[in-house]
Design an enzyme around this catalytic site. Structure first.
Site, PDB file in Angstrom:
ATOM      1  N   GLU A   1      45.777 -82.180  23.094  1.00 18.55           N
ATOM      2  CA  GLU A   1      47.322 -81.856  23.114  1.00 18.55           C
ATOM      3  C   GLU A   1      47.641 -80.946  21.631  1.00 18.55           C
ATOM      4  O   GLU A   1      47.838 -79.509  22.250  1.00 18.55           O
ATOM      5  CB  GLU A   1      47.239 -83.345  22.979  1.00 18.55           C
ATOM      6  CG  GLU A   1      47.352 -83.820  24.127  1.00 18.55           C
ATOM      7  CD  GLU A   1      48.177 -83.051  25.742  1.00 18.55           C
ATOM      8  OE1 GLU A   1      48.954 -83.578  26.394  1.00 18.55           O
ATOM      9  OE2 GLU A   1      47.526 -82.692  26.022  1.00 18.55           O
TER      10      GLU A   1
ATOM     11  N   THR B   1      56.142 -74.757  26.841  1.00 17.43           N
ATOM     12  CA  THR B   1      56.415 -75.892  26.750  1.00 17.43           C
ATOM     13  C   THR B   1      57.237 -75.593  25.131  1.00 17.43           C
ATOM     14  O   THR B   1      58.675 -76.540  24.900  1.00 17.43           O
ATOM     15  CB  THR B   1      55.539 -76.260  26.395  1.00 17.43           C
ATOM     16  OG1 THR B   1      54.109 -76.872  27.531  1.00 17.43           O
ATOM     17  CG2 THR B   1      54.966 -78.302  25.279  1.00 17.43           C
TER      18      THR B   1
END
Length: 310
Positions: A129, A182
């Site tokens: 991530e 994001t």
């Protein structure tokens, strides 16, 4: 054993009441990662199926980064060739990089006979991530590995709390094919929260957790409200208000944004309600020039990372 294929599921992060700390796994869609020993000390991305836009450089791909972190921790560099089969769209808000990262960590642990627990693997998967999104957050990778609903009060294995699931619930997801970065979804959020709003949101989170242990569907439904993030992020999703109204009018227990979006989700009490909700969400978008993908998912605890028989 020279080769293995691992699967890890898509996930719903935040789940309305748990921004950056709560996630739910979806059993039936996810990524497959095939690993094969290659006799070197390097990890190579051979192929990414259904993900041509994703990086193949070993220092940029989440799977090879995760595996390298595991090798460094063990001081054992047994290289593998990697084939990634993407089971759902990147950028959907359903934890695409998380599914690949989780499958890589889980598969490499099994292939090498390492003794990391599933909870210990979460920290390694979070490194995927970091390379994909800039932050090693674990709200997606934790349920992708462990399955079910996971509450993360910190980044250590002992900080991961596996919550019980209510029986026979369905999630309905709708992915509109639009771009929501994001980073943009984070920038739109306020840096401060009104104290009264914070108090109410905390009470919803506590009631939500209580509803799971008490198996109280009405409390579950009443508590799953996002007072902090949804008012701002919903502006990035076309016809969000209409989608939410359609879902709730068709007996959805809850409705919200999955992660940073653009996917939205609804929770249904049974399959019939899920079918009706799915159709109602599709109907909202039928006159828009936006492609959508909608799915129904039976929620179950046995929905985390696993090895596939090939």
């Amino acid at each position: 054993m020279n080769q293995i294929t691992a699967f890890a599921p898509a996930t719903l992060a935040n789940f309305n009441v748990g921004y950056d700390v709560l996630g739910l796994s979806l059993n039936d869609i996810g990524d497959e990662v095939q690993l094969r020993f290659n006799g070197t000390n390097e990890n190579n991305i051979l192929q990414i199926i259904n993900g041509d836009e994703l990086p193949k450089e070993r220092e940029k791909n989440c799977c090879s980064v995760v595996i390298r972190k595991m090798q460094e921790a063990q001081n054992s560099f047994t290289g593998v060739d990697i084939i990634i089969n993407k089971g759902f769209a990147a950028g959907s808000g359903l934890g695409s990089s998380s599914a690949s990262s989780a499958a890589a960590a889980y598969g490499y642990n099994k292939l090498t006979g390492s003794n990391y627990s599933n909870k210990e693997l979460v920290a390694f998967a979070a490194e995927g991530e970091r390379v994909a999104c800039g932050t090693a957050h674990i709200d997606n990778v934790a349920p992708a590995i462990l399955g079910g609903i996971v509450l993360s009060k910190g980044n250590k294995a002992t900080d991961l709390i596996e919550l019980p699931l209510l029986d026979n619930l369905y999630a309905v997801t709708l992915f509109p094919a639009i771009k929501v970065k994001t980073s943009d979804a984070r920038k739109i959020l306020n840096d401060t929260v009104n104290l009264a709003t914070l108090s109410k949101q905390v009470s919803h989170m506590g009631a939500f957790v209580a509803s799971l242990y008490e198996k109280d569907v009405e409390l579950f439904s009443a508590s799953l409200k996002d007072l902090v993030v949804e008012p701002m992020r919903s502006l990035l999703i076309p016809k969000f208000a209409e989608l939410k109204k359609a879902a709730l009018n068709n007996k959805a227990l809850a409705f919200g944004i999955s992660g940073s979006g653009p996917s939205v989700f609804a929770i249904a009490k049974n399959k019939e309600h899920a079918n009706n909700i799915q159709q109602s969400l599709e109907d909202v978008y039928k006159d828009l020039n936006i492609k959508t993908q909608s799915r129904k998912h039976l929620l179950c605890k046995e929905s985390g990372a696993r090895i596939l028989e090939k």
